[in-house]
Design a protein around this motif. Structure first.
Motif, PDB file in Angstrom:
ATOM      1  N   ASN A  15      28.730  77.024  66.555  1.00 53.94           N
ATOM      2  CA  ASN A  15      29.346  76.749  65.396  1.00 53.94           C
ATOM      3  C   ASN A  15      28.353  77.008  64.295  1.00 53.94           C
ATOM      4  O   ASN A  15      28.498  77.757  63.129  1.00 53.94           O
ATOM      5  CB  ASN A  15      29.727  75.450  65.213  1.00 53.94           C
ATOM      6  CG  ASN A  15      30.945  75.229  65.834  1.00 53.94           C
ATOM      7  OD1 ASN A  15      31.954  75.525  65.238  1.00 53.94           O
ATOM      8  ND2 ASN A  15      30.832  74.411  67.048  1.00 53.94           N
ATOM      9  N   SER A  16      26.860  76.797  64.548  1.00 53.58           N
ATOM     10  CA  SER A  16      25.761  77.257  63.701  1.00 53.58           C
ATOM     11  C   SER A  16      25.862  78.740  63.389  1.00 53.58           C
ATOM     12  O   SER A  16      25.526  79.411  62.230  1.00 53.58           O
ATOM     13  CB  SER A  16      24.363  76.653  64.109  1.00 53.58           C
ATOM     14  OG  SER A  16      24.528  75.540  63.917  1.00 53.58           O
ATOM     15  N   LEU A  17      25.997  79.328  64.624  1.00 57.71           N
ATOM     16  CA  LEU A  17      25.842  80.989  64.509  1.00 57.71           C
ATOM     17  C   LEU A  17      27.002  81.655  63.660  1.00 57.71           C
ATOM     18  O   LEU A  17      27.009  82.487  63.188  1.00 57.71           O
ATOM     19  CB  LEU A  17      25.527  81.390  66.077  1.00 57.71           C
ATOM     20  CG  LEU A  17      24.155  81.170  66.786  1.00 57.71           C
ATOM     21  CD1 LEU A  17      24.408  81.694  67.915  1.00 57.71           C
ATOM     22  CD2 LEU A  17      23.037  81.600  66.000  1.00 57.71           C
ATOM     23  N   ILE A  19      28.408  80.002  61.226  1.00 58.86           N
ATOM     24  CA  ILE A  19      28.275  79.736  59.835  1.00 58.86           C
ATOM     25  C   ILE A  19      27.628  80.996  59.423  1.00 58.86           C
ATOM     26  O   ILE A  19      27.776  81.631  58.305  1.00 58.86           O
ATOM     27  CB  ILE A  19      27.796  78.565  59.681  1.00 58.86           C
ATOM     28  CG1 ILE A  19      28.966  77.428  60.021  1.00 58.86           C
ATOM     29  CG2 ILE A  19      27.473  78.234  58.040  1.00 58.86           C
ATOM     30  CD1 ILE A  19      28.177  75.971  59.982  1.00 58.86           C
ATOM     31  N   ARG A  20      26.430  81.288  60.104  1.00 54.08           N
ATOM     32  CA  ARG A  20      25.417  82.223  59.635  1.00 54.08           C
ATOM     33  C   ARG A  20      25.987  83.530  59.558  1.00 54.08           C
ATOM     34  O   ARG A  20      25.936  84.314  58.616  1.00 54.08           O
ATOM     35  CB  ARG A  20      24.128  82.364  60.472  1.00 54.08           C
ATOM     36  CG  ARG A  20      23.181  83.115  59.846  1.00 54.08           C
ATOM     37  CD  ARG A  20      21.886  83.184  60.760  1.00 54.08           C
ATOM     38  NE  ARG A  20      20.632  83.722  60.499  1.00 54.08           N
ATOM     39  CZ  ARG A  20      19.704  83.833  60.597  1.00 54.08           C
ATOM     40  NH1 ARG A  20      19.221  83.206  61.527  1.00 54.08           N
ATOM     41  NH2 ARG A  20      18.794  84.733  60.130  1.00 54.08           N
ATOM     42  N   ARG A  24      26.354  85.936  56.356  1.00 58.92           N
ATOM     43  CA  ARG A  24      25.980  87.225  56.172  1.00 58.92           C
ATOM     44  C   ARG A  24      26.831  88.358  56.097  1.00 58.92           C
ATOM     45  O   ARG A  24      26.906  89.344  55.207  1.00 58.92           O
ATOM     46  CB  ARG A  24      24.965  87.539  57.423  1.00 58.92           C
ATOM     47  CG  ARG A  24      23.749  86.507  57.680  1.00 58.92           C
ATOM     48  CD  ARG A  24      22.926  86.558  56.317  1.00 58.92           C
ATOM     49  NE  ARG A  24      22.082  87.998  56.679  1.00 58.92           N
ATOM     50  CZ  ARG A  24      21.518  88.436  55.783  1.00 58.92           C
ATOM     51  NH1 ARG A  24      21.265  87.980  54.725  1.00 58.92           N
ATOM     52  NH2 ARG A  24      20.752  89.763  55.914  1.00 58.92           N
ATOM     53  N   ALA A  38      32.822  80.365  56.375  1.00 61.85           N
ATOM     54  CA  ALA A  38      31.329  79.724  56.566  1.00 61.85           C
ATOM     55  C   ALA A  38      31.483  78.419  55.997  1.00 61.85           C
ATOM     56  O   ALA A  38      31.048  77.459  56.437  1.00 61.85           O
ATOM     57  CB  ALA A  38      30.422  80.604  56.051  1.00 61.85           C
ATOM     58  N   TRP A  42      31.038  74.944  58.081  1.00 58.89           N
ATOM     59  CA  TRP A  42      30.219  73.869  57.668  1.00 58.89           C
ATOM     60  C   TRP A  42      30.778  72.590  57.025  1.00 58.89           C
ATOM     61  O   TRP A  42      30.164  71.494  57.673  1.00 58.89           O
ATOM     62  CB  TRP A  42      29.048  74.630  56.373  1.00 58.89           C
ATOM     63  CG  TRP A  42      28.356  73.286  56.008  1.00 58.89           C
ATOM     64  CD1 TRP A  42      28.614  72.977  54.717  1.00 58.89           C
ATOM     65  CD2 TRP A  42      27.462  72.418  56.738  1.00 58.89           C
ATOM     66  NE1 TRP A  42      27.718  71.776  54.405  1.00 58.89           N
ATOM     67  CE2 TRP A  42      26.983  71.536  55.830  1.00 58.89           C
ATOM     68  CE3 TRP A  42      26.973  72.421  57.803  1.00 58.89           C
ATOM     69  CZ2 TRP A  42      26.072  70.572  56.169  1.00 58.89           C
ATOM     70  CZ3 TRP A  42      26.259  71.719  58.325  1.00 58.89           C
ATOM     71  CH2 TRP A  42      25.664  70.676  57.413  1.00 58.89           C
ATOM     72  N   SER A  78      19.082  77.119  64.299  1.00 60.68           N
ATOM     73  CA  SER A  78      20.138  77.854  64.220  1.00 60.68           C
ATOM     74  C   SER A  78      20.621  77.258  62.874  1.00 60.68           C
ATOM     75  O   SER A  78      21.435  77.804  62.015  1.00 60.68           O
ATOM     76  CB  SER A  78      21.020  77.993  65.398  1.00 60.68           C
ATOM     77  OG  SER A  78      21.521  76.845  65.865  1.00 60.68           O
ATOM     78  N   LEU A  79      20.789  75.964  62.970  1.00 61.31           N
ATOM     79  CA  LEU A  79      21.520  75.256  61.861  1.00 61.31           C
ATOM     80  C   LEU A  79      20.713  75.496  60.482  1.00 61.31           C
ATOM     81  O   LEU A  79      21.319  75.687  59.581  1.00 61.31           O
ATOM     82  CB  LEU A  79      21.698  73.732  61.963  1.00 61.31           C
ATOM     83  CG  LEU A  79      22.582  73.105  60.928  1.00 61.31           C
ATOM     84  CD1 LEU A  79      23.842  73.777  60.679  1.00 61.31           C
ATOM     85  CD2 LEU A  79      22.811  71.497  61.322  1.00 61.31           C
ATOM     86  N   ALA A  82      21.361  78.828  59.240  1.00 60.74           N
ATOM     87  CA  ALA A  82      23.027  79.037  58.830  1.00 60.74           C
ATOM     88  C   ALA A  82      23.122  78.482  57.357  1.00 60.74           C
ATOM     89  O   ALA A  82      23.659  78.889  56.727  1.00 60.74           O
ATOM     90  CB  ALA A  82      23.898  78.075  59.841  1.00 60.74           C
ATOM     91  N   LEU A  86      24.108  80.275  54.088  1.00 60.28           N
ATOM     92  CA  LEU A  86      25.551  79.723  53.163  1.00 60.28           C
ATOM     93  C   LEU A  86      24.741  79.568  51.906  1.00 60.28           C
ATOM     94  O   LEU A  86      25.610  79.979  50.941  1.00 60.28           O
ATOM     95  CB  LEU A  86      25.835  78.614  53.955  1.00 60.28           C
ATOM     96  CG  LEU A  86      27.258  78.003  53.255  1.00 60.28           C
ATOM     97  CD1 LEU A  86      28.208  79.130  52.984  1.00 60.28           C
ATOM     98  CD2 LEU A  86      27.739  76.861  53.932  1.00 60.28           C
TER      99      LEU A  86
END
Length: 123
Positions: A15-17, A19-20, A24, A38, A42, A78-79, A82, A86
């Motif tokens: 989920n973090s990846l 969002i990122r 992007r 995203a 989040w 990773s968060l 992200a 965002l």
């Protein structure tokens, strides 16, 4: 969902990846759908309780959507990435994203400024 059939685990890292990646892609294409995904992801992640009151990110959720698992540096990092992506994708206005990123990053650093994994001795 990450593991099994039937589905039995939803983890923080994917989920973090996501969002990122979505943030992007929005910055690269100006496609608002990416930013929407995203932001929605989040919002879900933030309310999932995977981020503890201490700022540590638990590894995932069980089938009843209860937080579970250990904490790992890759989930923290990773968060943070992200949330930074965002923040940038939204036009650098939502300082709450950076505050949360700081809390998550700070939670993983011990008093010696050494990143440590769950169960690992520091020093």
């Amino acid at each position: 969902w990450w593991a099994g059939n039937p589905l039995r685990y939803k983890n923080a890292i994917t989920n973090s990846l996501f969002i990122r990646l979505s943030a992007r892609l929005h910055m690269l294409t100006a496609n608002a759908t990416y930013l929407d995904w995203a932001q929605r992801t989040w919002a879900w992640f933030e309310q999932s309780e995977m981020i503890g009151l201490d700022g540590m990110v638990l590894d995932g959720l069980n089938p009843k959507c209860a937080p579970m698992g250990n904490t790992y540096t890759y989930n923290q990092g990773s968060l943070v990435g992200a949330l930074a992506a965002l923040y940038e994708a939204e036009g650098r206005h939502n300082i709450t994203l950076l505050d949360t990123a700081w809390n998550v990053a700070s939670a993983q650093i011990d008093l010696s400024s050494i990143l440590s994994e769950f169960g690992e001795e520091t020093g």
